[in-house]
Write a protein that holds these residues in place. Structure first.
Motif, PDB file in Angstrom:
ATOM      1  N   THR A  50       0.826  -1.208   0.000  1.00  0.00           N
ATOM      2  CA  THR A  50       0.000   0.000   0.000  1.00  0.00           C
ATOM      3  C   THR A  50       0.857   1.253   0.000  1.00  0.00           C
ATOM      4  OG1 THR A  50      -1.774  -1.130   1.201  1.00  0.00           O
ATOM      5  CG2 THR A  50      -1.791   1.274   1.248  1.00  0.00           C
ATOM      6  N   VAL A  51       1.877   1.266   0.847  1.00  0.00           N
ATOM      7  CA  VAL A  51       2.732   2.447   0.982  1.00  0.00           C
ATOM      8  C   VAL A  51       3.588   2.665  -0.262  1.00  0.00           C
ATOM      9  CG1 VAL A  51       4.688   3.412   2.258  1.00  0.00           C
ATOM     10  CG2 VAL A  51       2.782   2.374   3.494  1.00  0.00           C
ATOM     11  N   THR A  52       4.249   1.624  -0.721  1.00  0.00           N
ATOM     12  CA  THR A  52       5.186   1.781  -1.837  1.00  0.00           C
ATOM     13  C   THR A  52       4.480   1.986  -3.171  1.00  0.00           C
ATOM     14  OG1 THR A  52       5.340  -0.640  -2.077  1.00  0.00           O
ATOM     15  CG2 THR A  52       6.986   0.442  -0.691  1.00  0.00           C
ATOM     16  N   THR A  53       3.346   1.322  -3.359  1.00  0.00           N
ATOM     17  CA  THR A  53       2.613   1.489  -4.619  1.00  0.00           C
ATOM     18  C   THR A  53       2.132   2.920  -4.787  1.00  0.00           C
ATOM     19  OG1 THR A  53       1.888  -0.823  -4.616  1.00  0.00           O
ATOM     20  CG2 THR A  53       0.638   0.723  -5.980  1.00  0.00           C
ATOM     21  N   ALA A  54       1.566   3.488  -3.733  1.00  0.00           N
ATOM     22  CA  ALA A  54       1.087   4.874  -3.809  1.00  0.00           C
ATOM     23  C   ALA A  54       2.246   5.830  -4.030  1.00  0.00           C
ATOM     24  CB  ALA A  54       0.337   5.235  -2.528  1.00  0.00           C
ATOM     25  N   PHE A  55       3.359   5.584  -3.343  1.00  0.00           N
ATOM     26  CA  PHE A  55       4.533   6.441  -3.483  1.00  0.00           C
ATOM     27  C   PHE A  55       5.047   6.418  -4.920  1.00  0.00           C
ATOM     28  CE2 PHE A  55       9.034   7.450  -3.292  1.00  0.00           C
ATOM     29  CZ  PHE A  55       9.090   8.496  -2.386  1.00  0.00           C
ATOM     30  N   GLY A  56       5.255   5.221  -5.451  1.00  0.00           N
ATOM     31  CA  GLY A  56       5.799   5.094  -6.803  1.00  0.00           C
ATOM     32  C   GLY A  56       4.848   5.578  -7.872  1.00  0.00           C
ATOM     33  N   SER A  57       3.556   5.280  -7.706  1.00  0.00           N
ATOM     34  CA  SER A  57       2.574   5.695  -8.706  1.00  0.00           C
ATOM     35  C   SER A  57       2.484   7.212  -8.801  1.00  0.00           C
ATOM     36  CB  SER A  57       1.203   5.106  -8.355  1.00  0.00           C
ATOM     37  OG  SER A  57       0.213   5.585  -9.230  1.00  0.00           O
ATOM     38  N   THR A  58       2.486   7.882  -7.649  1.00  0.00           N
ATOM     39  CA  THR A  58       2.377   9.337  -7.647  1.00  0.00           C
ATOM     40  C   THR A  58       3.589   9.985  -8.302  1.00  0.00           C
ATOM     41  OG1 THR A  58       1.025   9.320  -5.655  1.00  0.00           O
ATOM     42  CG2 THR A  58       2.178  11.363  -6.160  1.00  0.00           C
ATOM     43  N   LEU A  59       4.786   9.538  -7.931  1.00  0.00           N
ATOM     44  CA  LEU A  59       5.989  10.118  -8.530  1.00  0.00           C
ATOM     45  C   LEU A  59       6.083   9.776 -10.012  1.00  0.00           C
ATOM     46  CD1 LEU A  59       8.783   9.777  -5.833  1.00  0.00           C
ATOM     47  CD2 LEU A  59       7.166  11.615  -6.244  1.00  0.00           C
ATOM     48  N   GLY A  60       5.594   8.589 -10.382  1.00  0.00           N
ATOM     49  CA  GLY A  60       5.608   8.221 -11.789  1.00  0.00           C
ATOM     50  C   GLY A  60       4.709   9.114 -12.620  1.00  0.00           C
ATOM     51  N   ASN A  61       3.631   9.587 -12.003  1.00  0.00           N
ATOM     52  CA  ASN A  61       2.663  10.404 -12.738  1.00  0.00           C
ATOM     53  C   ASN A  61       3.059  11.878 -12.803  1.00  0.00           C
ATOM     54  OD1 ASN A  61       0.962   8.262 -13.365  1.00  0.00           O
ATOM     55  ND2 ASN A  61      -0.245   8.492 -11.506  1.00  0.00           N
ATOM     56  N   ILE A  62       3.570  12.424 -11.705  1.00  0.00           N
ATOM     57  CA  ILE A  62       3.822  13.876 -11.700  1.00  0.00           C
ATOM     58  C   ILE A  62       5.254  14.241 -11.338  1.00  0.00           C
ATOM     59  CG2 ILE A  62       1.433  14.411 -11.128  1.00  0.00           C
ATOM     60  CD1 ILE A  62       2.457  15.080  -8.275  1.00  0.00           C
ATOM     61  N   GLY A  63       6.105  13.253 -11.075  1.00  0.00           N
ATOM     62  CA  GLY A  63       7.482  13.563 -10.690  1.00  0.00           C
ATOM     63  C   GLY A  63       8.212  14.394 -11.723  1.00  0.00           C
ATOM     64  N   LEU A  64       8.127  13.983 -12.988  1.00  0.00           N
ATOM     65  CA  LEU A  64       8.822  14.722 -14.047  1.00  0.00           C
ATOM     66  C   LEU A  64       8.207  16.100 -14.265  1.00  0.00           C
ATOM     67  CD1 LEU A  64       9.443  11.897 -16.689  1.00  0.00           C
ATOM     68  CD2 LEU A  64      11.127  13.000 -15.198  1.00  0.00           C
ATOM     69  N   VAL A  65       6.901  16.192 -14.069  1.00  0.00           N
ATOM     70  CA  VAL A  65       6.243  17.488 -14.233  1.00  0.00           C
ATOM     71  C   VAL A  65       6.779  18.477 -13.202  1.00  0.00           C
ATOM     72  CG1 VAL A  65       4.025  18.692 -14.145  1.00  0.00           C
ATOM     73  CG2 VAL A  65       4.170  16.438 -15.197  1.00  0.00           C
ATOM     74  N   ILE A  66       6.880  18.035 -11.948  1.00  0.00           N
ATOM     75  CA  ILE A  66       7.416  18.893 -10.894  1.00  0.00           C
ATOM     76  C   ILE A  66       8.864  19.265 -11.197  1.00  0.00           C
ATOM     77  CG2 ILE A  66       8.118  18.931  -8.465  1.00  0.00           C
ATOM     78  CD1 ILE A  66       5.610  17.339  -7.813  1.00  0.00           C
ATOM     79  N   LEU A  67       9.642  18.285 -11.638  1.00  0.00           N
ATOM     80  CA  LEU A  67      11.058  18.524 -11.900  1.00  0.00           C
ATOM     81  C   LEU A  67      11.265  19.517 -13.035  1.00  0.00           C
ATOM     82  CD1 LEU A  67      13.986  17.876 -11.274  1.00  0.00           C
ATOM     83  CD2 LEU A  67      13.818  15.901 -12.811  1.00  0.00           C
ATOM     84  N   PHE A  68      10.565  19.314 -14.156  1.00  0.00           N
ATOM     85  CA  PHE A  68      10.735  20.227 -15.288  1.00  0.00           C
ATOM     86  C   PHE A  68      10.207  21.622 -14.951  1.00  0.00           C
ATOM     87  CE2 PHE A  68      10.685  16.250 -18.051  1.00  0.00           C
ATOM     88  CZ  PHE A  68      12.055  16.300 -18.274  1.00  0.00           C
ATOM     89  N   GLY A  69       9.111  21.684 -14.202  1.00  0.00           N
ATOM     90  CA  GLY A  69       8.594  22.985 -13.784  1.00  0.00           C
ATOM     91  C   GLY A  69       9.589  23.725 -12.909  1.00  0.00           C
TER      92      GLY A  69
END
Length: 453
Positions: A50-69
């Motif tokens: 539960t913990v790791t799936t939510a963590f990885g899924s969220t960063l997979g979806n918006i991690g690059l967006v935050i980084l490029f922004g």
């Protein structure tokens, strides 16, 4: 009732750990997620997943967006583009309305640049306008602070609203969040402007500068010269406006009626409007701001700085998602859904939770991430499960995360110290300004809800 008590203890623990003991918010949120999983008696075999799936899924979806922004924001800050944008707006508006000028400058600059950094960069410009017009320094400080704050909590690609959109489940339609976030944040900024105007002729005794080379003593001319030749206004605005235009265009062509059909043009505009691609294009536009010799070296240095700035935000966002996933898997969801649904207060729930967390622990980003993760499982029972309801929920969370900025918020100290405003005066003015701004934003959201829900 037991589940609610556990939630209260967990939230109190997060606030105590981050505000009193200065524990890193990532560790506080991740600790709350793991302890909460045990407290809510989730099956042992499901806790880690539960913990790791939510963590990885969220960063997979918006991690690059935050980084490029973040990368775009750092380049705009270091290249002098923020100063260039400010000067362009001053040429249009003039200096007759200094508070309006500072509000508008802050409103635009803070879309890609963190409000703390934005205030540091624009403070010398604020001082120059203050001296030129004779208006109170307190008024221009409030105007710039609230202008920056408005888009910081309400308009992507700032990390807070991005994380909220992901947690709420509307990250695939950021154009809608931007389309509603811009007018709502404009209302908030105008409320801040109106409040700032009250102090236009009110003097105060400023704090002495800490040292001769304190940034608050730097003149505008000195700041401007430190950047060398400034980029032209078009190049300065392009890295902000281009990604926003692409994202919003993608949202329009993807409307249910498919305004332009589903041919090649549809595919191309949808691809270009994907947030990651749009921000990559914005980053490419930002690289044109690098001038002179050693461009590659400066670019690499700024990218390293961007990664350093973005890393804590990414970790906090992922940890907040993990905490939310644990709450979603617990009996708490059913309990809160049953009890809150009957109250009929809808959007007030995310607003009040975010405001309570912001006021208690100081960080708008932590408040936004935690609240959006907590509220996501309850959208259906609150009547907010439609796309419009999700967008308004994201904005309600952002509005709550403005209320209120005080001694536990780094932004409070950036503004008060650079503006040399005594702490007692800052409490009576800056703190109240953020409350006014947050309430005004929520009022605008409620008006939108009358037509959309």
């Amino acid at each position: 009732m037991t589940a609610l008590l556990i939630l209260i203890v967990l939230v109190a623990g997060i606030v105590l750990a981050t505000a009193r003991w200065k524990v890193n918010p990532f560790l506080a949120l991740m600790g709350a997620a793991i302890l909460g999983a045990f407290a809510f008696r989730l099956p042992l075999g499901e806790i880690v997943t539960t913990v790791t799936t939510a963590f990885g899924s969220t960063l997979g979806n918006i991690g690059l967006v935050i980084l490029f922004g973040t990368m775009i924001g750092v380049i705009l800050e270091r290249s002098g583009a923020a100063i260039s944008m400010a000067e362009a707006l001053i040429r249009v508006i003039g200096t007759r309305f200094p508070n309006l000028t500072m509000t508008l400058i802050g409103y635009i600059v803070s879309i890609p640049v963190f409000c703390d950094s934005g205030y540091v960069v624009l403070n010398s410009l604020r001082k120059a306008i203050t001296l030129r017009t004779g208006v109170s320094s307190l008024a221009t400080a409030i105007a710039l602070m609230t202008g920056l704050y408005a888009t910081h909590t309400l308009v992507p690609p700032t990390p807070g609203p991005l994380a909220a959109a992901e947690n709420i489940g509307i990250a695939d339609n950021l154009g809608l969040v931007i389309a509603f976030g811009l007018p709502v944040s404009a209302v908030a900024a105008l409320a801040g402007l109106a409040y700032a105007t009250v102090f236009s002729r009110r003097d105060f005794t400023p704090l002495p500068a800490e040292s001769d080379d304190d940034i608050s003593t730097q003149t505008y001319e000195e700041l401007r010269e430190s950047y060398g030749r400034l980029p032209n206004a078009f190049a300065a605005f392009l890295p902000i406006l281009l990604p926003l235009a692409l994202i919003c265009t993608s949202s329009v062509v993807n409307l249910p009626g498919r305004p332009i059909g589903e041919g090649t043009a549809f595919d191309v505009l949808t691809f270009l409007g994907t947030p990651v691609i749009a921000l990559v294009i914005g980053l490419l536009a930002a690289t044109t701001l690098l001038r002179g010799s050693g461009k590659l070296t400066r670019f690499n240095e700024q990218m390293h700085e961007s990664i350093r700035v973005a890393a804590p935000i990414l970790l906090i966002t992922g940890a907040g998602a993990s905490f939310g996933a644990v709450l979603a898997a617990s009996p708490l969801t059913g309990f809160l859904s049953e009890n809150l649904a009957g109250l009929g207060i809808g959007l007030a729930v995310p607003f009040l939770i975010a405001a309570a967390l912001k006021t208690a622990q100081g960080s708008s980003t932590v408040s936004i991430v935690s609240t959006s993760a907590l509220i996501a499982p309850m959208l259906g029972s609150l009547g907010l499960a439609s796309p419009e309801g999700m967008v308004l929920t994201v904005l309600a969370v952002g509005a709550g995360a403005m209320v209120v900025s005080h001694a536990n918020d780094s932004y409070f100290w950036v503004v008060s110290q650079l503006s040399r405003i005594p702490v007692a005066t800052a409490y009576r003015t800056l703190t109240v300004a953020t409350a006014v701004e947050g309430v005004a934003a929520f009022a605008a959201i409620q008006v939108l809800a009358l037509f959309l829900l």
